[in-house]
Scaffold this active site. Structure first.
Site, short mmCIF file in Angstrom:
data_model
loop_
_atom_site.label_atom_id
_atom_site.label_comp_id
_atom_site.label_asym_id
_atom_site.label_seq_id
_atom_site.Cartn_x
_atom_site.Cartn_y
_atom_site.Cartn_z
N GLY A 60 -29.33 -34.04 -31.23
CA GLY A 60 -29.92 -35.20 -31.08
C GLY A 60 -31.26 -35.42 -31.47
O GLY A 60 -32.04 -34.50 -31.90
N GLN A 65 -39.57 -38.84 -33.38
CA GLN A 65 -39.71 -37.44 -33.67
C GLN A 65 -39.76 -37.26 -35.37
O GLN A 65 -39.97 -36.31 -35.95
CB GLN A 65 -38.53 -36.82 -33.30
CG GLN A 65 -38.38 -36.44 -31.85
CD GLN A 65 -37.35 -35.47 -31.35
OE1 GLN A 65 -36.17 -36.26 -31.13
NE2 GLN A 65 -37.39 -34.33 -31.29
N CYS A 109 -36.88 -28.46 -27.71
CA CYS A 109 -36.68 -29.61 -28.47
C CYS A 109 -37.28 -29.23 -29.85
O CYS A 109 -38.07 -28.44 -30.07
CB CYS A 109 -38.01 -30.39 -27.81
SG CYS A 109 -38.17 -32.02 -28.62
N LEU A 110 -36.60 -30.07 -30.67
CA LEU A 110 -36.88 -29.73 -32.23
C LEU A 110 -38.32 -30.34 -32.62
O LEU A 110 -39.03 -29.74 -33.40
CB LEU A 110 -36.22 -30.90 -33.11
CG LEU A 110 -34.56 -30.77 -33.02
CD1 LEU A 110 -33.88 -31.95 -33.71
CD2 LEU A 110 -34.33 -29.67 -34.08
N HIS A 152 -32.50 -36.83 -22.77
CA HIS A 152 -33.41 -36.25 -23.70
C HIS A 152 -33.95 -37.20 -24.40
O HIS A 152 -35.31 -37.24 -24.97
CB HIS A 152 -32.86 -34.94 -23.98
CG HIS A 152 -34.12 -34.15 -24.86
ND1 HIS A 152 -34.51 -32.71 -24.43
CD2 HIS A 152 -34.45 -34.27 -26.05
CE1 HIS A 152 -35.15 -32.46 -25.21
NE2 HIS A 152 -35.63 -33.13 -26.44
N GLU A 153 -33.04 -37.78 -25.62
CA GLU A 153 -33.52 -38.65 -26.36
C GLU A 153 -34.18 -39.99 -25.95
O GLU A 153 -35.24 -40.59 -26.69
CB GLU A 153 -32.26 -38.84 -27.33
CG GLU A 153 -31.58 -37.74 -28.07
CD GLU A 153 -32.49 -36.67 -28.50
OE1 GLU A 153 -33.75 -37.04 -29.12
OE2 GLU A 153 -32.11 -35.51 -28.38
N HIS A 156 -37.69 -39.61 -25.26
CA HIS A 156 -38.70 -39.41 -26.36
C HIS A 156 -39.16 -40.84 -26.54
O HIS A 156 -40.18 -41.14 -27.00
CB HIS A 156 -37.98 -39.03 -27.45
CG HIS A 156 -38.17 -37.34 -27.66
ND1 HIS A 156 -39.13 -36.54 -27.47
CD2 HIS A 156 -36.68 -36.66 -27.76
CE1 HIS A 156 -38.73 -35.53 -27.72
NE2 HIS A 156 -37.70 -35.23 -27.93
C1 UDB Z 1 -31.61 -29.77 -29.74
N1 UDB Z 1 -30.26 -28.13 -29.34
O1 UDB Z 1 -31.00 -30.41 -30.70
F1 UDB Z 1 -26.13 -26.76 -24.20
F2 UDB Z 1 -23.82 -25.67 -28.02
C2 UDB Z 1 -31.50 -28.55 -29.41
C3 UDB Z 1 -32.66 -27.43 -29.90
C4 UDB Z 1 -33.95 -28.04 -29.76
C5 UDB Z 1 -32.52 -26.23 -29.53
C6 UDB Z 1 -32.24 -27.34 -31.52
C7 UDB Z 1 -29.68 -27.70 -28.26
O2 UDB Z 1 -30.09 -27.60 -27.23
N2 UDB Z 1 -28.08 -27.51 -28.81
C8 UDB Z 1 -27.15 -26.93 -27.79
C9 UDB Z 1 -27.28 -26.95 -26.48
C10 UDB Z 1 -26.21 -26.67 -25.68
C11 UDB Z 1 -24.96 -26.21 -26.10
C12 UDB Z 1 -25.03 -26.34 -27.64
C13 UDB Z 1 -25.85 -26.54 -28.56
N3 UDB Z 1 -32.18 -30.88 -28.93
C14 UDB Z 1 -32.43 -32.06 -29.62
C15 UDB Z 1 -33.85 -32.43 -29.57
O3 UDB Z 1 -34.77 -32.03 -29.45
N4 UDB Z 1 -34.00 -33.95 -29.37
O4 UDB Z 1 -35.21 -34.61 -29.28
C16 UDB Z 1 -32.81 -30.59 -27.58
C17 UDB Z 1 -31.57 -30.59 -26.61
C18 UDB Z 1 -32.03 -30.09 -25.04
C19 UDB Z 1 -31.08 -30.95 -24.48
C20 UDB Z 1 -30.16 -31.63 -25.06
C21 UDB Z 1 -30.99 -31.81 -26.68
ZN ZN Z 2 -36.45 -33.54 -28.10
#
Ligand code: UDB
Ligand code: ZN
Length: 181
Positions: A60, A65, A109-110, A152-153, A156
């Site tokens: 996401g 961001q 979070c990214l 989460h998005e 933000h």
């Molecule tokens: C992510 N990905 O993209 F439960 F298969 C995160 C990062 C920060 C670790 C890259 C993630 O949580 N992937 C994931 C989770 C699972 C199962 C799976 C893969 N974000 C997006 C972000 O920072 N958006 O602003 C954070 C996540 C935290 C909860 C959902 C989004």
């Molecule tokens: Zn985030």
């Protein structure tokens, strides 16, 4: 293409601002931005591209961001049977379950380059109203990881970081209204 260099990091005040609503219909530029955000997520989930450009595998992304304080988000989550592929303007939670949930491994979070331990309480199910890339009003009913990701998005867009929700006294206390309680 977007890379990690385009991702605004913790400490930048844009992440604490309330983002502006997008006027419907969206402009060509707003639509292109949203498409670029989705492309980043897809690229980041491709092992070869991710390795080449050192991308974290994102599911996401919210416009603040990438330095744009507008209410736009992308979510891209491939599941076994279906892909949750959403590019949305002005997403809003219009109703949610009483039941809460959380990711057992906590959240990251990214925009956050450190580990923050603890459970992040989220609504188990949400109904979201938004406008899709064509500016058409849509309603989504989500559960599981897609529901957590969209919360989460949307956070933000309101200047909220995932760790704002972690219990300060006991980060790993099971949140209220979780089925295990
Ligand atoms: C992510 N990905 O993209 F439960 F298969 C995160 C990062 C920060 C670790 C890259 C993630 O949580 N992937 C994931 C989770 C699972 C199962 C799976 C893969 N974000 C997006 C972000 O920072 N958006 O602003 C954070 C996540 C935290 C909860 C959902 C989004
Ligand atoms: Zn985030």
């Amino acid at each position: 293409m977007l890379t990690m260099d385009d991702i605004v990091r913790e400490g930048n005040p844009i992440l604490r601002a309330v983002a502006q609503e997008v006027v419907m219909p969206p402009t060509h530029e707003e639509k292109e931005t949203l498409k670029k955000m989705r492309e980043f997520l897809i690229n980041s989930q491709d092992d070869e591209i991710a390795e080449k450009y050192k991308l974290r595998a994102g599911i996401g992304l919210a416009a603040p961001q990438i330095g744009i304080s507008k209410r736009m988000i992308a979510v891209y989550i491939p599941e076994e049977d279906k892909i949750h592929d959403y590019t949305l303007f002005n997403p809003k939670i219009i109703s949610h379950s009483v039941e809460n949930t959380y990711l057992e491994g906590g959240e990251g979070c990214l925009s956050v380059d450190r580990e923050v331990p603890g459970y992040v309480p989220r609504h188990a199910r949400v109904k979201v109203k938004a406008y899709n890339i064509d500016g058409k009003e849509i309603t989504l009913k989500l559960k599981g990881l897609p529901a957590i990701a969209i919360q989460h998005e949307i956070d933000h867009l309101d200047g909220i970081m995932f760790y704002d929700h972690i219990n300060k006294e006991n980060p790993f206390a099971i949140p209220d209204h979780c089925p295990t309680n």
